[in-house]
Motif scaffolding. Structure first.
Motif, PDB file in Angstrom:
ATOM      1  N   GLN A 347       0.838  -1.191   0.000  1.00 54.01           N
ATOM      2  CA  GLN A 347       0.000   0.000   0.000  1.00 54.01           C
ATOM      3  C   GLN A 347       0.886   1.258   0.000  1.00 54.01           C
ATOM      4  OE1 GLN A 347      -2.633   0.767   3.408  1.00 54.01           O
ATOM      5  NE2 GLN A 347      -4.132   1.664   2.000  1.00 54.01           N
ATOM      6  N   GLU A 361       3.781   0.065   2.375  1.00 53.07           N
ATOM      7  CA  GLU A 361       3.664  -0.848   3.517  1.00 53.07           C
ATOM      8  C   GLU A 361       3.371  -2.234   2.969  1.00 53.07           C
ATOM      9  OE1 GLU A 361       0.833   0.030   6.650  1.00 53.07           O
ATOM     10  OE2 GLU A 361       1.372  -1.809   7.743  1.00 53.07           O
ATOM     11  N   ALA A 362       4.180  -3.203   3.390  1.00 58.42           N
ATOM     12  CA  ALA A 362       3.974  -4.589   2.957  1.00 58.42           C
ATOM     13  C   ALA A 362       2.912  -5.224   3.848  1.00 58.42           C
ATOM     14  CB  ALA A 362       5.280  -5.363   3.066  1.00 58.42           C
ATOM     15  N   LEU A 363       1.854  -5.746   3.246  1.00 60.92           N
ATOM     16  CA  LEU A 363       0.764  -6.369   4.009  1.00 60.92           C
ATOM     17  C   LEU A 363       0.575  -7.797   3.505  1.00 60.92           C
ATOM     18  CD1 LEU A 363      -1.444  -3.195   3.811  1.00 60.92           C
ATOM     19  CD2 LEU A 363      -0.546  -4.147   5.945  1.00 60.92           C
ATOM     20  N   VAL A 364       0.641  -8.728   4.428  1.00 62.32           N
ATOM     21  CA  VAL A 364       0.679 -10.131   4.012  1.00 62.32           C
ATOM     22  C   VAL A 364      -0.723 -10.663   3.722  1.00 62.32           C
ATOM     23  CG1 VAL A 364       0.544 -11.101   6.345  1.00 62.32           C
ATOM     24  CG2 VAL A 364       1.787 -12.350   4.574  1.00 62.32           C
ATOM     25  N   VAL A 380      -3.009 -14.340  10.685  1.00 62.26           N
ATOM     26  CA  VAL A 380      -1.912 -13.814  11.513  1.00 62.26           C
ATOM     27  C   VAL A 380      -2.131 -14.174  13.001  1.00 62.26           C
ATOM     28  CG1 VAL A 380      -0.752 -11.714  12.323  1.00 62.26           C
ATOM     29  CG2 VAL A 380      -1.158 -12.048   9.887  1.00 62.26           C
ATOM     30  N   LEU A 392       6.851 -16.443   9.974  1.00 62.54           N
ATOM     31  CA  LEU A 392       6.061 -15.617   9.061  1.00 62.54           C
ATOM     32  C   LEU A 392       6.752 -14.265   8.835  1.00 62.54           C
ATOM     33  CD1 LEU A 392       2.271 -15.328   8.831  1.00 62.54           C
ATOM     34  CD2 LEU A 392       3.524 -13.216   9.089  1.00 62.54           C
ATOM     35  N   VAL A 396       8.221 -12.418   5.467  1.00 58.56           N
ATOM     36  CA  VAL A 396       7.786 -11.093   5.018  1.00 58.56           C
ATOM     37  C   VAL A 396       9.007 -10.173   4.846  1.00 58.56           C
ATOM     38  CG1 VAL A 396       6.447  -9.035   5.629  1.00 58.56           C
ATOM     39  CG2 VAL A 396       5.493 -11.302   6.056  1.00 58.56           C
ATOM     40  N   ASN A 419       5.480  -4.921   9.031  1.00 53.78           N
ATOM     41  CA  ASN A 419       4.859  -5.069  10.359  1.00 53.78           C
ATOM     42  C   ASN A 419       5.540  -6.169  11.165  1.00 53.78           C
ATOM     43  OD1 ASN A 419       2.282  -3.310  10.285  1.00 53.78           O
ATOM     44  ND2 ASN A 419       2.308  -4.383   8.321  1.00 53.78           N
ATOM     45  N   SER A 421       5.344  -8.339  14.848  1.00 52.02           N
ATOM     46  CA  SER A 421       4.349  -8.626  15.887  1.00 52.02           C
ATOM     47  C   SER A 421       4.996  -8.724  17.262  1.00 52.02           C
ATOM     48  CB  SER A 421       3.675  -9.951  15.582  1.00 52.02           C
ATOM     49  OG  SER A 421       4.620 -10.956  15.794  1.00 52.02           O
ATOM     50  N   ASP A 481       2.858   1.764  15.171  1.00 54.70           N
ATOM     51  CA  ASP A 481       1.661   1.567  14.350  1.00 54.70           C
ATOM     52  C   ASP A 481       0.402   1.768  15.196  1.00 54.70           C
ATOM     53  OD1 ASP A 481       0.212   0.900  12.123  1.00 54.70           O
ATOM     54  OD2 ASP A 481       0.982  -1.142  11.941  1.00 54.70           O
ATOM     55  N   ARG A 505      -6.360   4.645  12.380  1.00 50.87           N
ATOM     56  CA  ARG A 505      -7.494   4.971  11.516  1.00 50.87           C
ATOM     57  C   ARG A 505      -8.694   5.475  12.303  1.00 50.87           C
ATOM     58  NH1 ARG A 505     -11.244   1.284   9.145  1.00 50.87           N
ATOM     59  NH2 ARG A 505     -10.055  -0.454   9.981  1.00 50.87           N
ATOM     60  N   GLU A 542      -9.564   7.861   3.958  1.00 46.32           N
ATOM     61  CA  GLU A 542     -10.543   7.303   3.015  1.00 46.32           C
ATOM     62  C   GLU A 542     -11.222   8.358   2.153  1.00 46.32           C
ATOM     63  OE1 GLU A 542     -13.212   4.952   5.384  1.00 46.32           O
ATOM     64  OE2 GLU A 542     -11.862   3.214   5.350  1.00 46.32           O
ATOM     65  N   PRO A 566      -4.116  -1.474  -0.893  1.00 43.02           N
ATOM     66  CA  PRO A 566      -2.972  -2.377  -1.051  1.00 43.02           C
ATOM     67  C   PRO A 566      -3.124  -3.158  -2.361  1.00 43.02           C
ATOM     68  CG  PRO A 566      -3.961  -2.596   1.128  1.00 43.02           C
ATOM     69  CD  PRO A 566      -4.888  -1.754   0.320  1.00 43.02           C
TER      70      PRO A 566
END
Ligand code: C2E
Ligand code: MG
Ligand code: MG
Length: 606
Positions: A347, A361-364, A380, A392, A396, A419, A421, A481, A505, A542, A566
């Motif tokens: 994204q 941003e890498a989103l799996v 996840v 994981l 990534v 990201n 964890s 984040d 958000r 948005e 994304p």
């Protein structure tokens, strides 16, 4: 003969103790008198013929005086006519009749001078051939009380004093097996956001919160219900004589009990709960055991939570198949990580001062062979539960850094956000894993940002800070984040060596007519970031209005569906090219009219 104080009160005269006469009788009297426990000798009819000093002294302590010549059964046993007392009489009579040679029984009696209940271990032994019996009474009150306390402790939760898991199952099973088959329902209640409180405010505050919650649940439920705690933030209410409709009404009362904020160390916190219900009515006949009923209520709670916080859901059989799907997915996930089923979507992140896209941003996602493309929320958390998180994340990191290098070679120098964890973080391998990915891909460290949520660092902030500091020394940027979604103390957060705050958000998205509040929140976070030399990023932008607001309030970056969703790596070059050509210009609002429309009056006046 001897100088014990009670001796004089022993009017034993050798009268009718079987064949014992004279010296023998005196010897027996001395032996009995030497026994430490209150002891009597009875004749074959139950008349007391001998008492020892301990009996006399103990009786005096309790305001009693039962002496030789008295009838043991009416005067001593009759003091408490209870089932144990009746058993005692029956067994002593058998002993006298020669039908048994000894007996023993524990029996309790009300304490006579306000001393609370007493317990005695009563032991009878036949002596001689004529049916005489020696009865000793050992005071075991202390032992019984200790045993009772430890058995109570074994069945109750030490924190809230509510029935614990084992005892709850006992109580539910008892209810399920009542011969009159009343309707039984179970509420499974899980506090929303409890982990955040515990992680960010500490376990003591978490414990206090649980105590307050248990008190409110006791208030909200009926006298015939039992509230228990399974552990953690999970409570169960056994609703007796209650179908699932009744249980739903009760669940609503439990939720209403949480509306008022909790007072915790000077703070006021509002927390809700997700509740699942299972009962013996309505499609759940199969559940006849407590473990099944509680598990079904748990599944319903899980579904309630997945649908959004603060909901109530009644169990239905389809929930079980959803749970089976999750189990199945968990089993397949390991192979998916090792194989090639995971994919990254990217994204775009836009720098607001220039309007250029500076990062991704890498989103799996999981490209599941049968189930299609699964979002991170589907797997996840499973990876975390099954100890697959480090694996994981390493995948990534490798893939995302490799992709950044590939784009760079194609003339797209982008910063890559990944990201991380909490689980990976607490494993302590973060720095090494990041270094390994950078080395393998050849990506310069200053082109990588690791994103951590505030709650993931809150568990062990000291170790977190140390790991993050080591990362930053190597040139890797650290970003917090979802800032503003938890309860972290701000002082703790800004002490972390991070260079970027991503504004959650929920703060950016404003309900109609509440743009002013969103603006105030963003402005506060941007001010905080500025004060600590950090940059800020508005997440989940948005609409054009939100983008304008983020720009006007001084956010450094923005990210959101309004800019781009994304997308797979192969779509990125075309998207970037279109933007550069102006075919897809950044939908910034530059004219004054729409800017003020976007910001609303609160910002205009502030
Ligand atoms: P996140 O890191 O906060 O990522 C942003 C999430 O918000 C993404 O959801 C993104 O698609 C979504 N999003 C972005 N802009 C908007 C918007 O304008 N409106 C709305 N409604 N949503 C927007 P996604 O991809 O489903 O990821 C959800 C979360 O899963 C991420 O939140 C992150 O916490 C986690 N996640 C994703 N990929 C990874 C990963 O590789 N490793 C770990 N540990 N967690 C990941
Ligand atoms: Mg993120
Ligand atoms: Mg986020």
């Amino acid at each position: 003969m001897h100088g014990r104080q009670g001796r004089a009160e022993l009017p034993f005269d050798g009268r009718d103790l079987g064949a014992a006469q004279g010296r023998d009788a005196a010897l027996i009297a001395a032996v009995v008198d030497a026994l430490p426990s209150p002891t009597v000798v009875l004749d074959p009819r139950g008349v007391i013929v001998l008492v020892n000093s301990a009996w006399v002294n103990d009786g005096r302590k309790h305001g009693l005086s039962i002496r030789p010549g008295a009838d043991y059964f009416t005067e001593a046993v009759g003091l408490a006519d209870d089932p144990d007392g009746r058993t005692l009489v029956a067994e002593l009579r058998e002993l006298m009749a020669g039908e048994r040679s000894e007996m023993s029984i524990d029996r309790s009696m009300p304490g006579l001078s306000g001393t609370g209940r007493l317990w005695f271990h009563v032991q009878g032994t036949r002596v001689g051939g004529a049916g005489h019996v020696v009865v000793t009474h050992t005071d075991v009150t202390a032992r019984v009380l200790a045993e009772r306390a430890s058995s109570w402790q074994a069945r109750h939760d030490h924190l809230t004093e509510l029935p614990n898991r084992a005892h709850l199952h006992e109580l539910i099973n008892r209810e399920l097996h009542r011969p009159d088959h009343p309707a039984v329902s179970v509420l499974f209640l899980d506090v929303d956001g409890f982990k955040d409180v515990n992680d960010s405010l500490g376990h003591e505050v978490g414990d206090e919160l649980l105590r307050q919650m248990s008190a409110r649940l006791l208030e909200a439920t009926r006298a015939q219900d039992t509230v228990g705690r399974l552990g953690g933030d999970e409570f169960v209410v056994l609703c007796r004589n209650c179908d699932t409709d009744g249980a739903a009404a009760l669940a609503a009362r439990c939720q209403a009990a949480f509306v008022e904020p909790f007072e915790l160390g000077g703070r006021r916190l509002t927390l809700g709960a997700s509740i699942g219900i299972a009962g013996t009515d309505g499609g759940n006949r199969r559940s006849v055991r407590s473990t099944e009923l509680v598990r079904d209520a748990d599944l319903a709670m899980y579904a309630a939570k997945a649908a959004g916080r603060g909901r109530v859901r009644v169990f239905s059989p389809d929930l079980r198949s959803a749970a089976e799907t999750r189990m199945q997915l968990a089993a397949e996930l390991r192979d998916a990580i090792a194989g090639d089923q995971l994919v990254l979507h990217y994204q775009p992140i836009v720098q607001l001062s220039t309007g250029t896209c500076t990062g991704m941003e890498a989103l799996v996602r999981w490209q599941h062979p049968e189930r299609g493309l699964l979002p991170p929320s589907d797997f996840v958390p499973l990876a975390a539960q099954h100890d697959l998180m480090a694996e994981l994340t390493c995948w990534v990191l490798r893939t995302a850094t490799g992709q950044a290098v590939a784009w760079d070679a194609a003339g797209l120098p982008l910063v890559m956000n990944v990201n991380i964890s909490a689980e990976h973080f607490s494993a302590g391998t973060l720095t090494d894993d990041v270094a390994a990915a950078l080395e393998a891909s050849g990506l310069p460290p200053d082109r990588l940002v690791v994103e951590l949520t505030e709650t993931s660092v809150a568990e062990d902030p000291v170790s977190a800070a140390a790991q993050l500091a080591r990362l930053r020394v190597t040139g890797v940027e650290v970003s917090i984040d979802d800032f503003g979604s938890g309860f972290s103390s701000i002082s703790q957060l800004v002490a972390l060596p991070a260079g970027l705050l991503k504004i959650d958000r929920s703060l950016v998205t404003c309900a109609a007519g509440r743009a002013g509040q969103a603006a105030a929140a963003i402005e506060a976070v941007v001010g905080l970031a500025d004060a600590f030399g950090m940059r800020s990023l508005a997440e989940g932008v948005e609409t054009a209005e939100q983008l304008a607001m983020a720009t006007a309030l001084g956010c450094t970056f923005a990210q959101g569906f309004h800019i781009a969703r994304p997308m797979p790596a192969e779509d990125i070059p075309a998207w970037m090219a279109a933007r550069t050509r102006g075919a897809a210009p950044l939908p910034l609002l530059t004219d004054a009219a729409s800017l003020s429309r976007g910001l609303g009056s609160a910002v205009g006046s502030g």
